[in-house]
Design an enzyme around this catalytic site. Sequence first.
Site, short mmCIF file in Angstrom:
data_model
loop_
_atom_site.label_atom_id
_atom_site.label_comp_id
_atom_site.label_asym_id
_atom_site.label_seq_id
_atom_site.Cartn_x
_atom_site.Cartn_y
_atom_site.Cartn_z
N ASP A 167 -75.79 29.19 -20.66
CA ASP A 167 -76.34 27.28 -20.63
C ASP A 167 -77.59 27.20 -21.60
O ASP A 167 -78.08 26.96 -21.49
CB ASP A 167 -77.45 27.45 -19.14
CG ASP A 167 -77.80 26.15 -19.18
OD1 ASP A 167 -77.19 24.79 -19.63
OD2 ASP A 167 -78.87 25.81 -18.81
N ALA A 197 -96.04 30.12 -24.26
CA ALA A 197 -96.83 29.74 -25.89
C ALA A 197 -96.02 28.25 -25.75
O ALA A 197 -94.66 28.24 -26.71
CB ALA A 197 -97.12 30.29 -26.44
N ASP A 251 -85.98 27.75 -24.21
CA ASP A 251 -85.36 27.64 -21.92
C ASP A 251 -83.83 28.79 -21.94
O ASP A 251 -82.66 28.46 -22.31
CB ASP A 251 -84.48 26.73 -22.67
CG ASP A 251 -84.15 25.85 -21.08
OD1 ASP A 251 -84.92 26.57 -20.25
OD2 ASP A 251 -83.13 25.21 -20.97
N GLN A 305 -84.82 21.41 -13.48
CA GLN A 305 -85.85 22.69 -12.18
C GLN A 305 -87.72 22.08 -12.65
O GLN A 305 -87.79 21.44 -14.16
CB GLN A 305 -84.91 23.33 -12.77
CG GLN A 305 -83.73 23.62 -11.92
CD GLN A 305 -83.30 24.98 -11.78
OE1 GLN A 305 -84.02 25.66 -11.82
NE2 GLN A 305 -82.26 25.24 -12.53
N GLU A 311 -83.23 28.59 -12.66
CA GLU A 311 -83.67 29.25 -14.16
C GLU A 311 -84.78 30.37 -13.26
O GLU A 311 -85.76 29.94 -12.61
CB GLU A 311 -84.69 27.94 -14.17
CG GLU A 311 -83.24 26.75 -15.16
CD GLU A 311 -84.30 26.24 -15.67
OE1 GLU A 311 -85.94 26.04 -16.00
OE2 GLU A 311 -83.41 25.09 -16.19
N GLU A 341 -83.22 24.16 -31.51
CA GLU A 341 -83.49 23.25 -32.00
C GLU A 341 -83.79 23.84 -33.56
O GLU A 341 -83.72 25.04 -33.31
CB GLU A 341 -84.87 22.29 -30.74
CG GLU A 341 -84.79 21.67 -30.07
CD GLU A 341 -85.93 21.59 -29.56
OE1 GLU A 341 -87.20 21.76 -30.31
OE2 GLU A 341 -86.02 21.03 -28.67
#
Length: 536
Positions: free
Chosen positions: A415, A347, A435, A226, A263, A420
């Site tokens: 989702d 940020a 996310d 998106q 989103e 990471e």
Amino acid sequence: MRCRLQMLLQRKFKISLLLLLLLALVVHLVMDFALPTARRPCSCDMKASKAVGVPPGSPVPASLKKLNLRILQDFSGSNGSLEKSSQPQRERLHLRAGEPRVQQQHEEGNAGWTKGSKLAALFQHPLYNLPVPEVTDRDKLFIINPMEKFSLHSSGSDEWVSSSKAETLLPTGKTAYDTYPTWLKFHVGITRYELYPRRDPLLPTLLRDLATQRIVSSVQKSGGTQLKLIMTFPNYGQALFKPMKQTRDQETPIDFFYFSDFERHNAEIAAFHLDRILDFRRIPPVSGRLVNITKEIRDITTDKKLAKTFFISPAGNVCFYGECSYYCSTEHALCGKPDQLEGSMAALLPDKTLAKRRSWRSPWRRSYHKSKKAEWELNPSYCAQVRETPPYDRGHRLLDLIDMTILDFLMGNMDRHHYETFEKFGNDTFLLHLDNGRGFGTHSRDEPSILAPLQQCCSIKKSTYLRLQLLATQPYRLSDVLREALAADPLAPVLAEPHLRALDRRLGKVLVAVGHCLARAARQEEVLVDDVGSWV
């Protein structure tokens, strides 16, 4: 004559004393009759059984009584009783050099908090002041040159120059670090253990910069399903902008698949504050912002593909849709009123060329298929395989993933396919909770499958469990402290009330899930992995 006078005085004194005693007795009797107090039987066992997920009225297992006693001692009663009972514990906390004492409130870090604030009381609680391991150079994401300073050109341009070109000297008492913009201070403050410290004086300034700094560039972020924009500020700071796609009271339709959900910008804002309230501190700071589509996107973008998608709607509003996999078309265009558009500003983390990040596929990733199911949905013993697979076979990686699972369940986020970590720190570091836009889509229903890692592995950090217990009590109710945190955002109210109430309901379900694990376990330590030691 003198003797008679002495006797008279003694008699008057005795009579006066007797009258005072009678008066005190009458006052006590009046208070007792006027303000009766209802005597209630002790409900400790009932509270304890609720806390660990045991149905009321059923006997509490003997193995849990010691834990229950501890929980009730720490978390029962009013704010006042909590403060009194926790005072000896606060004195035991060992803080890193240079940090303020636990009972002191940081003036900047607590900006906007008022007397009686539940959020301020929460962050002063001993569970939110557990010591962090000492940070060495190996634990820092960046080792900075203390002599390198930055300055703006005196001509008034937006270019930052290094100390070798700077023409001015540092003011007396200032260091090179003081010349860094806030976003750079945020980057150099990242360690192996946290994105930012609990009492971070930079946080209010960074959030304010995200909401108010002048935008000098807007381009579309490549990848993703998106539309998202990268926005740049005059001091070279950057933020990820997610535009508003749904109103606060809209719910995701029940027939939507999780991978085709919208989103939401307000989900990103709320996720940051929720992550901080849970004491994870693994989401970069996010602020809401009202953006002028014309002046702050269309007129300054250098992205030709993005520029081609702007148009004026029949209602006279400025719209655009960009290029992406989902919802980037005229039918799903983003329109201002007439050119004002809400969005979240997150940020950005340091560029990957400076601080490499590794992407990990979640073991509990969904199939992202309309009919197929993932292995973990079919195999109830799936966690046993995960425990034998690196990096989950040692350290706290699995427990960190379960932390993330709890965050996702509270938000209703299905989702979470990857996560990471910073490559420099190897496997011994925290997970980045990035996310989160597909959270807070529904409030009328919960998705129990999100809790599969917790339910199948039956393990959780003791610190996480105790904080969840704390957030389930009236003085620190989760919905109340999140509502208070979100009230300071420029786009407040960020969440509709039904979403806040859903948080309390879901928190109860997490505690019930842990309670079932405790009831089945031979020892508490098999479920509650001790990461707090003797600090609480």
